[in-house]
Design a protein around this motif. Sequence first.
Motif, PDB file in Angstrom:
ATOM      1  N   LYS A  58      44.060  42.722  48.198  1.00 44.39           N
ATOM      2  CA  LYS A  58      44.923  41.573  47.906  1.00 44.39           C
ATOM      3  C   LYS A  58      44.625  41.025  46.508  1.00 44.39           C
ATOM      4  N   ILE A  59      43.830  41.744  45.745  1.00 46.61           N
ATOM      5  CA  ILE A  59      43.464  41.314  44.395  1.00 46.61           C
ATOM      6  C   ILE A  59      44.661  41.512  43.469  1.00 46.61           C
ATOM      7  N   THR A  60      44.981  40.462  42.694  1.00 52.89           N
ATOM      8  CA  THR A  60      46.126  40.523  41.786  1.00 52.89           C
ATOM      9  C   THR A  60      45.799  40.092  40.358  1.00 52.89           C
TER      10      THR A  60
ATOM     11  N   LEU B  57      39.053  39.106  38.606  1.00 51.62           N
ATOM     12  CA  LEU B  57      38.252  40.191  39.165  1.00 51.62           C
ATOM     13  C   LEU B  57      37.090  40.531  38.230  1.00 51.62           C
ATOM     14  N   LYS B  58      37.395  40.691  36.938  1.00 54.46           N
ATOM     15  CA  LYS B  58      36.335  41.035  35.974  1.00 54.46           C
ATOM     16  C   LYS B  58      35.265  39.944  35.928  1.00 54.46           C
ATOM     17  N   GLN B  59      35.682  38.677  35.931  1.00 56.47           N
ATOM     18  CA  GLN B  59      34.722  37.577  35.893  1.00 56.47           C
ATOM     19  C   GLN B  59      33.894  37.546  37.173  1.00 56.47           C
ATOM     20  N   SER B  60      34.522  37.837  38.299  1.00 51.02           N
ATOM     21  CA  SER B  60      33.805  37.843  39.573  1.00 51.02           C
ATOM     22  C   SER B  60      32.733  38.927  39.590  1.00 51.02           C
ATOM     23  N   LEU B  61      33.056  40.097  39.078  1.00 49.52           N
ATOM     24  CA  LEU B  61      32.075  41.179  38.994  1.00 49.52           C
ATOM     25  C   LEU B  61      30.914  40.774  38.088  1.00 49.52           C
ATOM     26  N   ARG B  62      31.240  40.179  36.944  1.00 49.16           N
ATOM     27  CA  ARG B  62      30.172  39.722  36.027  1.00 49.16           C
ATOM     28  C   ARG B  62      29.306  38.654  36.686  1.00 49.16           C
TER      29      ARG B  62
ATOM     30  N   ASN C 215      24.835  48.993  50.295  1.00 53.58           N
ATOM     31  CA  ASN C 215      25.542  48.711  51.538  1.00 53.58           C
ATOM     32  C   ASN C 215      26.979  48.426  51.124  1.00 53.58           C
ATOM     33  N   GLN C 216      27.847  49.425  51.248  1.00 57.77           N
ATOM     34  CA  GLN C 216      29.186  49.309  50.690  1.00 57.77           C
ATOM     35  C   GLN C 216      29.972  48.152  51.296  1.00 57.77           C
ATOM     36  N   THR C 217      29.793  47.880  52.596  1.00 56.88           N
ATOM     37  CA  THR C 217      30.527  46.775  53.223  1.00 56.88           C
ATOM     38  C   THR C 217      30.097  45.453  52.619  1.00 56.88           C
ATOM     39  N   GLU C 218      28.787  45.246  52.498  1.00 53.99           N
ATOM     40  CA  GLU C 218      28.297  43.999  51.896  1.00 53.99           C
ATOM     41  C   GLU C 218      28.734  43.880  50.446  1.00 53.99           C
ATOM     42  N   LEU C 219      28.665  44.964  49.698  1.00 56.59           N
ATOM     43  CA  LEU C 219      29.040  44.950  48.290  1.00 56.59           C
ATOM     44  C   LEU C 219      30.514  44.581  48.123  1.00 56.59           C
ATOM     45  N   ILE C 220      31.386  45.260  48.840  1.00 57.92           N
ATOM     46  CA  ILE C 220      32.825  44.995  48.720  1.00 57.92           C
ATOM     47  C   ILE C 220      33.156  43.597  49.229  1.00 57.92           C
ATOM     48  N   ASN C 221      32.520  43.177  50.325  1.00 54.78           N
ATOM     49  CA  ASN C 221      32.753  41.821  50.828  1.00 54.78           C
ATOM     50  C   ASN C 221      32.302  40.765  49.821  1.00 54.78           C
ATOM     51  N   SER C 222      31.157  40.981  49.167  1.00 56.33           N
ATOM     52  CA  SER C 222      30.678  39.990  48.194  1.00 56.33           C
ATOM     53  C   SER C 222      31.623  39.917  46.994  1.00 56.33           C
ATOM     54  N   ILE C 223      32.173  41.045  46.572  1.00 59.10           N
ATOM     55  CA  ILE C 223      33.141  41.044  45.472  1.00 59.10           C
ATOM     56  C   ILE C 223      34.403  40.299  45.901  1.00 59.10           C
ATOM     57  N   ASN C 224      34.898  40.586  47.092  1.00 61.73           N
ATOM     58  CA  ASN C 224      36.107  39.912  47.578  1.00 61.73           C
ATOM     59  C   ASN C 224      35.896  38.413  47.747  1.00 61.73           C
ATOM     60  N   GLN C 225      34.714  38.014  48.239  1.00 57.31           N
ATOM     61  CA  GLN C 225      34.423  36.587  48.400  1.00 57.31           C
ATOM     62  C   GLN C 225      34.341  35.885  47.050  1.00 57.31           C
ATOM     63  N   LYS C 226      33.644  36.510  46.098  1.00 58.33           N
ATOM     64  CA  LYS C 226      33.525  35.901  44.768  1.00 58.33           C
ATOM     65  C   LYS C 226      34.896  35.783  44.117  1.00 58.33           C
ATOM     66  N   TYR C 227      35.720  36.823  44.270  1.00 57.16           N
ATOM     67  CA  TYR C 227      37.079  36.795  43.734  1.00 57.16           C
ATOM     68  C   TYR C 227      37.876  35.642  44.365  1.00 57.16           C
TER      69      TYR C 227
ATOM     70  N   ASN D 253      36.640  32.290  42.930  1.00 51.08           N
ATOM     71  CA  ASN D 253      37.061  32.124  41.535  1.00 51.08           C
ATOM     72  C   ASN D 253      38.572  31.921  41.427  1.00 51.08           C
ATOM     73  N   LYS D 254      39.333  32.634  42.234  1.00 46.91           N
ATOM     74  CA  LYS D 254      40.799  32.499  42.225  1.00 46.91           C
ATOM     75  C   LYS D 254      41.189  31.096  42.680  1.00 46.91           C
ATOM     76  N   THR D 255      40.547  30.600  43.724  1.00 48.83           N
ATOM     77  CA  THR D 255      40.829  29.253  44.222  1.00 48.83           C
ATOM     78  C   THR D 255      40.490  28.203  43.181  1.00 48.83           C
ATOM     79  N   LEU D 256      39.316  28.318  42.559  1.00 49.23           N
ATOM     80  CA  LEU D 256      38.925  27.342  41.531  1.00 49.23           C
ATOM     81  C   LEU D 256      39.893  27.366  40.356  1.00 49.23           C
ATOM     82  N   THR D 257      40.350  28.541  39.962  1.00 51.44           N
ATOM     83  CA  THR D 257      41.314  28.655  38.863  1.00 51.44           C
ATOM     84  C   THR D 257      42.624  27.972  39.226  1.00 51.44           C
TER      85      THR D 257
END
Length: 116
Positions: free
Chosen positions: A10-12, A17-22, A80-92, A95-99
């Motif tokens: 659902k990332i758009t 996304l780049k800021q969340s990864l950083r 742990n791919q599930t934790e990694l992808i979930n943490s990226i999605n949560q951070k995104y 950050n999207k909500t704050l923006t």
Amino acid sequence: MSHFSTLRTKITDAEILKQSLRDLGITVKTEADVRGYNGQRVRSDIVAVLEGEYDLGWSRNSDGSFDLIADLWGVAKKHNQTELINSINQKYAVNKTLTEVKQRGLQNANVKLVLQ
């Protein structure tokens, strides 16, 4: 035979996304190759360079959303791919909500993440 999987997201927003990864301490490349099994590579719009020999990538679709592209078996060797992808999605999501909130003029907004 490719070992890459493509997952719909659902990332758009590429910048968020780049800021969340950083924010998560992950090195980001744009218009780069995602590393996979046995030296295989696939081009993506955004690449999260992971520790080890495998990466995560995101490629934009015609509707503006991004697909996640990765050799998930390879990523799971070191992460742990599930934790990694979930943490990226949560951070995104945060950050999207704050923006969105700041664009509406609410400068002092806080986001509370509730896990159930």
